[in-house]
Motif scaffolding. Structure first.
Motif, PDB file in Angstrom:
ATOM      1  N   VAL A 108      -4.213   3.530   8.313  1.00 22.89           N
ATOM      2  CA  VAL A 108      -4.100   4.480   7.648  1.00 22.89           C
ATOM      3  C   VAL A 108      -2.763   4.975   7.087  1.00 22.89           C
ATOM      4  O   VAL A 108      -2.876   6.176   6.059  1.00 22.89           O
ATOM      5  CB  VAL A 108      -5.093   5.609   8.249  1.00 22.89           C
ATOM      6  N   ILE A 109      -1.882   4.248   7.375  1.00 23.83           N
ATOM      7  CA  ILE A 109      -0.608   4.525   6.931  1.00 23.83           C
ATOM      8  C   ILE A 109       0.288   3.191   6.794  1.00 23.83           C
ATOM      9  O   ILE A 109      -0.295   2.158   7.249  1.00 23.83           O
ATOM     10  CB  ILE A 109       0.303   5.525   7.622  1.00 23.83           C
ATOM     11  N   GLU A 147       1.898  13.938  -4.157  1.00 23.20           N
ATOM     12  CA  GLU A 147       2.930  13.442  -3.132  1.00 23.20           C
ATOM     13  C   GLU A 147       3.371  14.612  -2.268  1.00 23.20           C
ATOM     14  O   GLU A 147       3.406  14.520  -1.121  1.00 23.20           O
ATOM     15  CB  GLU A 147       4.223  12.903  -3.861  1.00 23.20           C
ATOM     16  N   GLU A 148       3.571  15.749  -3.073  1.00 26.45           N
ATOM     17  CA  GLU A 148       4.049  17.016  -2.198  1.00 26.45           C
ATOM     18  C   GLU A 148       3.042  17.547  -1.116  1.00 26.45           C
ATOM     19  O   GLU A 148       3.152  17.944  -0.067  1.00 26.45           O
ATOM     20  CB  GLU A 148       4.487  18.306  -3.109  1.00 26.45           C
ATOM     21  N   LYS A 206      12.767   7.422   2.390  1.00 24.99           N
ATOM     22  CA  LYS A 206      11.353   8.043   2.223  1.00 24.99           C
ATOM     23  C   LYS A 206      10.717   7.430   3.647  1.00 24.99           C
ATOM     24  O   LYS A 206      10.004   8.258   4.301  1.00 24.99           O
ATOM     25  CB  LYS A 206      10.770   7.558   0.937  1.00 24.99           C
ATOM     26  N   LEU A 207      10.487   6.152   3.818  1.00 24.74           N
ATOM     27  CA  LEU A 207       9.945   5.659   5.130  1.00 24.74           C
ATOM     28  C   LEU A 207      10.453   6.150   6.299  1.00 24.74           C
ATOM     29  O   LEU A 207       9.758   6.267   7.163  1.00 24.74           O
ATOM     30  CB  LEU A 207      10.070   4.107   4.976  1.00 24.74           C
ATOM     31  N   ILE A 208      11.809   6.177   6.398  1.00 19.28           N
ATOM     32  CA  ILE A 208      12.319   6.787   7.250  1.00 19.28           C
ATOM     33  C   ILE A 208      11.831   8.064   7.877  1.00 19.28           C
ATOM     34  O   ILE A 208      11.481   8.362   8.909  1.00 19.28           O
ATOM     35  CB  ILE A 208      13.893   6.736   7.467  1.00 19.28           C
ATOM     36  N   ARG A 209      11.872   8.870   6.742  1.00 19.14           N
ATOM     37  CA  ARG A 209      11.361  10.336   6.852  1.00 19.14           C
ATOM     38  C   ARG A 209      10.113  10.475   7.405  1.00 19.14           C
ATOM     39  O   ARG A 209       9.764  11.140   8.365  1.00 19.14           O
ATOM     40  CB  ARG A 209      11.620  11.072   5.676  1.00 19.14           C
ATOM     41  N   MET A 260       0.781  -1.264   0.028  1.00 21.77           N
ATOM     42  CA  MET A 260       0.026   0.177  -0.018  1.00 21.77           C
ATOM     43  C   MET A 260       0.875   1.225   0.220  1.00 21.77           C
ATOM     44  O   MET A 260       2.080   1.112   0.500  1.00 21.77           O
ATOM     45  CB  MET A 260      -0.797  -0.257   1.272  1.00 21.77           C
ATOM     46  N   ALA A 261       0.320   2.390  -0.620  1.00 21.70           N
ATOM     47  CA  ALA A 261       1.191   3.758  -0.654  1.00 21.70           C
ATOM     48  C   ALA A 261       1.092   4.100   0.819  1.00 21.70           C
ATOM     49  O   ALA A 261       0.508   3.671   1.797  1.00 21.70           O
ATOM     50  CB  ALA A 261       0.439   4.470  -1.557  1.00 21.70           C
ATOM     51  N   VAL A 262       2.219   5.061   1.000  1.00 19.51           N
ATOM     52  CA  VAL A 262       2.612   5.599   2.238  1.00 19.51           C
ATOM     53  C   VAL A 262       1.099   6.094   2.784  1.00 19.51           C
ATOM     54  O   VAL A 262       0.788   5.468   3.927  1.00 19.51           O
ATOM     55  CB  VAL A 262       3.477   6.576   2.405  1.00 19.51           C
ATOM     56  N   ILE A 263       0.402   6.635   2.155  1.00 21.87           N
ATOM     57  CA  ILE A 263      -0.842   7.463   2.522  1.00 21.87           C
ATOM     58  C   ILE A 263      -1.590   7.793   1.477  1.00 21.87           C
ATOM     59  O   ILE A 263      -1.021   8.339   0.428  1.00 21.87           O
ATOM     60  CB  ILE A 263      -1.047   8.197   3.651  1.00 21.87           C
ATOM     61  N   ASP A 264      -3.017   7.476   1.233  1.00 22.90           N
ATOM     62  CA  ASP A 264      -3.735   8.122   0.286  1.00 22.90           C
ATOM     63  C   ASP A 264      -4.574   9.191   0.713  1.00 22.90           C
ATOM     64  O   ASP A 264      -4.622   9.404   1.660  1.00 22.90           O
ATOM     65  CB  ASP A 264      -4.528   6.897  -0.523  1.00 22.90           C
TER      66      ASP A 264
END
Length: 429
Positions: free
Chosen positions: A297-298, A201-202, A248-251, A1-5
């Motif tokens: 949700v994430i 994404e931004e 990206k995941l760490i951020r 799944m994406a980080v969040i939609d």
């Protein structure tokens, strides 16, 4: 799944702000639905505008979490609830992608008869008026348990709300029965524009930052800590050779690592010294709150990075007492970045530690097998450069935050002075 939609942005905001006061979240959802359905029927707004207005209306009382006006907002009085409008406007202006729409929040308690004292030419002033109307409708219904709002609207007409705005709402309700949908059927609602105009994404990044900086509502220090932990995490990830995807995941994990602290009392967050066992137990529940906010949700990868920053390699950490076999490199990096942020941070009871002291503390923790020795040695080897880089990266964000408060302090008296004239616009219901 994406980080969040896009759709789950709403849910993560709801989960976060519910930890402070769920009354305003539910209120925001209903008000947003009333506004957006009226604007959709009226026409003249793009799908992207409607999407962003939906979020603005959902968050229209966000400033109340900081100014402690919640109980006043949830009464029917209108002349005592303006500090939150100013703070909410500034928070959204500086820490979201909604700057163009933020003045809707600033003006959402300004009666129509006083609009000319503010900024009548503002392109979304009619939306601010519609938000004012929807806000008052919802408060009225909640207090009176009565959905017959027509007498109230006539008392508002031309005094608190522009007559044309009231007509818009009544026409929409007649055609689409929005009062019935919101208050009788209580149908679950999300703006359809989240599907037709998904966030970039931004924009998603901006909303996650807004959510993470909401810890400001509990402690100003925590804003600085969140920003610093995020930057240390990103820089350590690069030094440790993490992939772009891992970075990206760490951020995101670092950005959200303390989101559960919105549920912790200020007196504990800002306590100048060692906490009692009872207060420390309360503080530790912030991880449980983070899990409840983020789960579902994430992405699981981001959630686990965020909620495992207090686990230790030897199993002595919390909340689950995980050991090194359970903890990934990204999770270990954020745990160390969290410690670094605390060590370099200034508090009322401590100055920032020098490089030598930080190295000593970190190596002692490695000696107890609490944190990863390889990552620690990389951090120590680059400590001076790392601290300078993180400080430079954090400075613009922190300056923006300080400027928010300066602008708030400089404008609150002027804003309050204008507000004092609103007593002339009160309506006896």
């Amino acid at each position: 799944m994406a980080v969040i939609d896009s759709e789950k942005i709403f849910y993560i905001m709801k989960n976060t702000f519910n930890r402070i006061d769920d009354r305003l979240v539910d209120h925001g959802q209903r008000v947003s639905e009333l506004v957006i359905k009226t604007l959709e029927d009226r026409g003249g707004y793009s799908q992207k505008e409607l999407r962003d207005i939906a979020v603005i209306c959902y968050l229209h009382d966000i400033g109340a979490y900081k100014t402690e006006e919640i109980d006043q907002i949830l009464s029917f009085e209108t002349e005592e609830v303006h500090e939150h409008s100013l703070y909410g406007y500034l928070f959204l202006k500086y820490f979201s992608s909604l700057e163009e729409f933020a003045k809707i929040v600033l003006y959402h308690h300004v009666p129509w008869k006083f609009i000319d004292r503010y900024e009548p030419e503002y392109q979304y002033m009619e939306v601010a008026q519609l938000l004012y109307l929807a806000d008052r409708i919802d408060i009225y219904v909640q207090l009176s348990h009565n959905t017959n709002i027509y007498l109230m609207l006539e008392k508002f007409r031309g005094k608190l709300v522009k007559s044309e705005i009231i007509d818009w709402f009544l026409e929409t309700d007649e055609k689409h029965h929005i009062m019935e949908q919101v208050y009788i059927k209580k149908e679950e609602w999300l703006p359809k524009q989240l599907k037709t105009e998904p966030f970039t994404e931004e924009e998603i990044d901006s909303y996650l930052r807004l959510i993470s900086y909401a810890i400001d509502f509990r402690s100003q220090y925590m804003v600085s800590h969140t920003i610093t932990t995020t930057r240390f995490s990103c820089e350590l990830a690069k030094l440790c050779g993490c992939s772009k995807e891992e970075e990206k995941l760490i951020r995101y994990g670092a950005l959200l690592h303390d989101v559960g602290k919105v549920a912790i009392p200020n007196r504990i967050l800002d306590y100048p010294g060692k906490l009692s066992k009872v207060d420390m137990d309360t503080m530790r529940t912030h991880v449980d709150h983070s899990i409840e906010i983020l789960k579902g949700v994430i992405s699981d990868d981001v959630m686990e990075i965020a909620v495992r920053h207090h686990e230790k390699l030897n199993g002595s950490g919390y909340p689950r007492g995980l050991t090194e076999e359970d903890l990934t490199i990204p999770q270990r990096i954020v745990a160390i970045a969290d410690i670094l942020s605390a060590l370099v941070g200034k508090r009322s009871y401590k100055e920032e530690f020098d490089d030598e002291t930080i190295a000593k503390i970190l190596r002692e923790m490695v000696g107890r097998h609490e944190i990863d020795g390889k990552i620690v040695e990389i951090a120590i080897a680059h400590m001076s450069e790392l601290r300078k880089k993180v400080k430079k990266q954090c400075e613009p964000i922190l300056q923006k935050y300080y400027h928010l408060w300066e602008e708030y302090e400089n404008n609150i008296d002027r804003f309050q002075q204008k507000k004092n004239n609103f007593v002339d616009a009160r309506v006896d219901l």
